[in-house]
Design an enzyme around this catalytic site. Structure first.
Site, PDB file in Angstrom:
ATOM      1  N   GLY A 242      11.413  31.654  48.591  1.00  0.00           N
ATOM      2  CA  GLY A 242      10.917  32.786  47.811  1.00  0.00           C
ATOM      3  C   GLY A 242      10.581  32.353  46.400  1.00  0.00           C
ATOM      4  O   GLY A 242      10.108  31.236  46.162  1.00  0.00           O
ATOM      5  N   SER A 243      10.860  33.242  45.442  1.00  0.00           N
ATOM      6  CA  SER A 243      10.460  33.003  44.053  1.00  0.00           C
ATOM      7  C   SER A 243      11.437  32.059  43.349  1.00  0.00           C
ATOM      8  O   SER A 243      12.580  31.895  43.768  1.00  0.00           O
ATOM      9  CB  SER A 243      10.422  34.328  43.302  1.00  0.00           C
ATOM     10  OG  SER A 243      11.731  34.860  43.228  1.00  0.00           O
ATOM     11  N   GLU A 266      13.753  26.866  48.567  1.00  0.00           N
ATOM     12  CA  GLU A 266      12.370  26.430  48.382  1.00  0.00           C
ATOM     13  C   GLU A 266      11.711  27.484  47.508  1.00  0.00           C
ATOM     14  O   GLU A 266      11.704  28.667  47.855  1.00  0.00           O
ATOM     15  CB  GLU A 266      11.689  26.336  49.748  1.00  0.00           C
ATOM     16  CG  GLU A 266      10.314  25.721  49.648  1.00  0.00           C
ATOM     17  CD  GLU A 266       9.381  26.286  50.682  1.00  0.00           C
ATOM     18  OE1 GLU A 266       9.739  26.329  51.857  1.00  0.00           O
ATOM     19  OE2 GLU A 266       8.285  26.712  50.271  1.00  0.00           O
ATOM     20  N   CYS A 303       3.104  28.470  50.402  1.00  0.00           N
ATOM     21  CA  CYS A 303       3.819  27.671  49.401  1.00  0.00           C
ATOM     22  C   CYS A 303       3.091  26.361  49.145  1.00  0.00           C
ATOM     23  O   CYS A 303       3.307  25.722  48.125  1.00  0.00           O
ATOM     24  CB  CYS A 303       5.250  27.433  49.843  1.00  0.00           C
ATOM     25  SG  CYS A 303       5.406  27.247  51.607  1.00  0.00           S
TER      26      CYS A 303
HETATM   27  P1  NAP Z   1      11.706  36.868  46.128  1.00  0.00           P
HETATM   28  O1  NAP Z   1      11.487  37.989  45.195  1.00  0.00           O
HETATM   29  O2  NAP Z   1      12.309  35.643  45.573  1.00  0.00           O
HETATM   30  O3  NAP Z   1      12.626  37.421  47.327  1.00  0.00           O
HETATM   31  C1  NAP Z   1      13.093  36.566  48.366  1.00  0.00           C
HETATM   32  C2  NAP Z   1      14.479  37.045  48.791  1.00  0.00           C
HETATM   33  O4  NAP Z   1      15.412  36.751  47.760  1.00  0.00           O
HETATM   34  C3  NAP Z   1      14.544  38.546  49.026  1.00  0.00           C
HETATM   35  O5  NAP Z   1      15.400  38.779  50.109  1.00  0.00           O
HETATM   36  C4  NAP Z   1      15.133  39.068  47.739  1.00  0.00           C
HETATM   37  O6  NAP Z   1      15.841  40.270  47.924  1.00  0.00           O
HETATM   38  C5  NAP Z   1      16.061  37.945  47.331  1.00  0.00           C
HETATM   39  N1  NAP Z   1      16.230  37.915  45.870  1.00  0.00           N
HETATM   40  C6  NAP Z   1      15.251  37.962  44.956  1.00  0.00           C
HETATM   41  N2  NAP Z   1      15.765  37.932  43.703  1.00  0.00           N
HETATM   42  C7  NAP Z   1      17.111  37.860  43.853  1.00  0.00           C
HETATM   43  C8  NAP Z   1      18.210  37.818  42.919  1.00  0.00           C
HETATM   44  N3  NAP Z   1      18.010  37.838  41.601  1.00  0.00           N
HETATM   45  N4  NAP Z   1      19.449  37.753  43.424  1.00  0.00           N
HETATM   46  C9  NAP Z   1      19.657  37.729  44.760  1.00  0.00           C
HETATM   47  N5  NAP Z   1      18.666  37.795  45.677  1.00  0.00           N
HETATM   48  C10 NAP Z   1      17.405  37.845  45.235  1.00  0.00           C
HETATM   49  O7  NAP Z   1      10.376  36.439  46.855  1.00  0.00           O
HETATM   50  P2  NAP Z   1       9.270  37.333  47.587  1.00  0.00           P
HETATM   51  O8  NAP Z   1       9.654  38.779  47.597  1.00  0.00           O
HETATM   52  O9  NAP Z   1       9.063  36.696  48.888  1.00  0.00           O
HETATM   53  O10 NAP Z   1       7.972  37.130  46.735  1.00  0.00           O
HETATM   54  C11 NAP Z   1       7.947  37.309  45.351  1.00  0.00           C
HETATM   55  C12 NAP Z   1       7.344  36.092  44.719  1.00  0.00           C
HETATM   56  O11 NAP Z   1       7.986  34.919  45.241  1.00  0.00           O
HETATM   57  C13 NAP Z   1       5.890  35.845  45.022  1.00  0.00           C
HETATM   58  O12 NAP Z   1       5.051  36.592  44.180  1.00  0.00           O
HETATM   59  C14 NAP Z   1       5.789  34.368  44.797  1.00  0.00           C
HETATM   60  O13 NAP Z   1       5.644  34.101  43.444  1.00  0.00           O
HETATM   61  C15 NAP Z   1       7.090  33.820  45.259  1.00  0.00           C
HETATM   62  N6  NAP Z   1       7.074  33.233  46.621  1.00  0.00           N
HETATM   63  C16 NAP Z   1       7.026  31.894  46.725  1.00  0.00           C
HETATM   64  C17 NAP Z   1       7.033  31.322  47.977  1.00  0.00           C
HETATM   65  C18 NAP Z   1       7.018  29.855  48.133  1.00  0.00           C
HETATM   66  O14 NAP Z   1       7.067  29.392  49.258  1.00  0.00           O
HETATM   67  N7  NAP Z   1       6.975  29.075  47.090  1.00  0.00           N
HETATM   68  C19 NAP Z   1       7.076  32.093  49.124  1.00  0.00           C
HETATM   69  C20 NAP Z   1       7.137  33.476  48.977  1.00  0.00           C
HETATM   70  C21 NAP Z   1       7.145  34.015  47.716  1.00  0.00           C
HETATM   71  P3  NAP Z   1      15.228  41.716  47.563  1.00  0.00           P
HETATM   72  O15 NAP Z   1      13.772  41.576  47.397  1.00  0.00           O
HETATM   73  O16 NAP Z   1      15.605  42.552  48.728  1.00  0.00           O
HETATM   74  O17 NAP Z   1      15.923  42.159  46.334  1.00  0.00           O
END
Ligand code: NAP
Length: 527
Positions: A242-243, A266, A303
């Site tokens: 994720g992020s 990642e 990614c």
């Molecule tokens: P995300 O916001 O990082 O969320 C991924 C998971 O982590 C979700 O289950 C989220 O839970 C949890 N999470 C997020 N922040 C957290 C925190 N502070 N504490 C604990 N758990 C946390 O990623 P996303 O929703 O998939 O996408 C958002 C952004 O991530 C995108 O705009 C992009 O920039 C990036 N992304 C990058 C990749 C990559 O492969 N590099 C892939 C996907 C996304 P909740 O949302 O339920 O709170």
């Protein structure tokens, strides 16, 4: 049952979450979807982790053919969901059905690949230094080593691969292959898809008589339920995609535990593409076509999306830029995964385009449809890029920044100053090989995968693949989240010194009863 009910699955039992829940949104229409998914509580986390801890000794001791059969059965159960799963994932993610059908195949293929790895029995990587030494020249203790699973693993699925990097994706599959029970925190972007897959996994666990706590899936917010999961003392490792902010928050939570645990996160990567001058002179148009295809595929939500292009300025680069800009300007907008991701793309792109040293070369066509991504091509000079770290950040979506360099030395300077990356790509003609040879050691230092004359999107699942890299691509560059090497993240070595023969595990026992590939006194073989 092929429709999602909104329930979590905790150790084989359906549980309705309490309090404010979530509904998925169809990003193509903006409409909310049924049903509501109630969020789990700390008590649900406790229940899942207690069950996982109880399951661990039984699951890890199960014959490896039984563990392999579990992975195969999960794959069969997911295949059986077929159209239902693709339909639900399509309505929750906006991803085309053909892409999602391919992703089902990738997910089940991955499960079956790990099943055959488990059957082969190599995971324990046994080593034996028997006493006395084989040549009888000295006495020493008898030491035998094998790898064992870490314990229950928490998995956070990704938004951009609702199947292959989610509930039964690479992290879950490699942890189960290692012998670790798994507790998944479902992604709110595709909860119905998560539930359908969790049912398929749970059914496989029941059908094969594995302990119920081998698998659980919970819904809830990351900062609350996700943090509770990572800080639960029974959890021994974390897999995340994720992020950067989410990954770092979970890393901090894991490190602040009384007993810290590893987090394999990642996070972010701009995947630089280096275009060397002779390659541009030979085929600028073809490179531009391939580049825009990779950039815009899946609305750039990979990614490994090529978010950075680095090249020496000159007529060849200008020819490439002209072709790439025309192609980007003609490209259609496509639906992004969630409204939040679409807003984040628009905001980040707006900031980058407004940067005083950045020039906008092209932007794709617009639309009234909600949550769409307009591809964008921007450019800056290497001096500006090297001076301002904000230009190095990933923009998640179909946006790429071209960095124009003065000469080959400045191009290498850019390579030396990049953050950690999942991939680095080089386009080189034969006449570029001396320059490519100088670049390669720099790219090895910053990336998990270096590729030539191709495009980084499309990560093959295999035995030699590395989908990892130095920070911030991942939080631990020693592993991969794609390919069979991913299993090593969830294993650790144990040495058995002078343990009585009757008590030794089979993999390190005298006589090699399982006929495994072992290193005996340093010599590899089936002995
Ligand atoms: P995300 O916001 O990082 O969320 C991924 C998971 O982590 C979700 O289950 C989220 O839970 C949890 N999470 C997020 N922040 C957290 C925190 N502070 N504490 C604990 N758990 C946390 O990623 P996303 O929703 O998939 O996408 C958002 C952004 O991530 C995108 O705009 C992009 O920039 C990036 N992304 C990058 C990749 C990559 O492969 N590099 C892939 C996907 C996304 P909740 O949302 O339920 O709170």
């Amino acid at each position: 049952m092929t429709r999602p009910t909104g329930h979590m699955l905790v150790a084989g039992t359906e549980i309705a979450g309490k309090g404010a829940g979530i509904r998925a949104v169809d990003p193509a229409t903006g409409q909310t979807l049924e049903p509501e998914f109630g969020h789990g509580s700390p008590a649900d986390v406790d229940r899942a982790c207690t069950a996982a801890e109880e399951a661990f000794p039984v699951y890890r001791a199960a014959p490896r053919n039984d563990r392999a059969a579990l992975l195969d059965r999960i794959a069969d159960n997911i295949d059986a969901l077929n159209e239902t799963l693709v339909e639900r994932a399509h309505s929750e993610s906006g991803l085309p059905k053909a892409r999602l059908t391919g992703e089902v195949g990738r997910t089940t293929g991955q499960l079956r690949m790990f099943a055959s790895l488990v059957r082969q029995g190599d995971l324990e990587a046994p080593r034996v230094d028997p006493s006395p030494a084989a040549d009888g020249s000295r006495s020493r203790p008898d030491i035998r080593q094998r790898r064992i699973p870490l314990g229950p693993v928490a998995v956070f699925g990704a938004s951009n691969f609702p199947l292959a990097f989610s509930v039964a994706g690479g992290d879950t599959t490699s942890a189960l292959a290692a012998g670790c029970p798994v507790v998944v925190k479902a992604h709110d972007a595709h909860p119905g898809t998560c539930e359908l897959v969790a049912r398929a996994v749970t059914r496989a666990v029941t059908e094969l008589d594995m302990p119920a706590g081998t698998f659980s899936m919970l819904f809830g917010s990351g900062p609350e339920l996700g943090t509770a999961l990572v800080t639960d003392p029974r959890i021994q490792a974390v897999g995340f995609t994720g992020s950067r902010s989410g990954g770092l928050a979970l890393l901090a939570a894991a490190q602040s535990r009384p007993r810290p645990i590893p987090v394999f996160a990642e996070m972010s990567s701009t995947n630089p593409v280096f275009l060397l001058p002779n390659a541009l002179a030979e085929r600028a148009g073809d490179i531009a076509t391939g580049f825009v295809g990779s950039l815009t595929s899946g609305a750039g939500q990979f990614c490994t999306n090529p978010g950075l292009v680095v090249a020496v300025d000159g007529p060849e680069l200008r020819e490439f830029l002209s072709a790439a800009a025309d192609s980007v300007a003609a490209s259609e907008p496509s639906t992004m995964l969630t409204p939040d991701i679409a807003h984040a793309y628009a905001d980040r792109l707006g900031e980058l385009a407004a940067h005083p040293s950045v020039e906008e070369l092209a932007r794709g066509t617009g639309t009234d449809r909600p949550n769409t991504c307009r591809p964008a091509l921007l450019a800056t000079d290497a001096g500006e890029f090297l001076a301002d770290e904000s230009l190095h950040q990933e923009v998640f979506g179909a946006c790429s920044l071209v960095v124009r360099c003065r000469d080959a030395e400045q191009l290498r300077e850019v390579a030396r100053n990049l953050e950690g990356q999942l991939t680095a790509t080089v386009h080189a003609a034969t006449a570029d090989h001396p320059e490519a040879a100088a670049l390669l050691p720099l790219l090895e230092r910053c990336a998990g995968r270096v590729l030539f004359d191709g495009w980084p999107t499309g990560v093959q699942v295999g035995h030699a693949m590395v989908h990892g890299g130095p920070f911030p691509a991942t939080s631990d560059s020693r592993g991969t989240s794609v390919g069979t090497l991913a299993v090593e993240r969830f294993l650790r070595p144990v040495a058995y010194q002078d343990v009585p023969e009757a008590l030794l595990p089979d993999s390190v026992a005298p006589g090699n009863p399982e006929q495994l590939w072992r290193r005996v006194d340093g010599e590899p073989g089936r002995h």
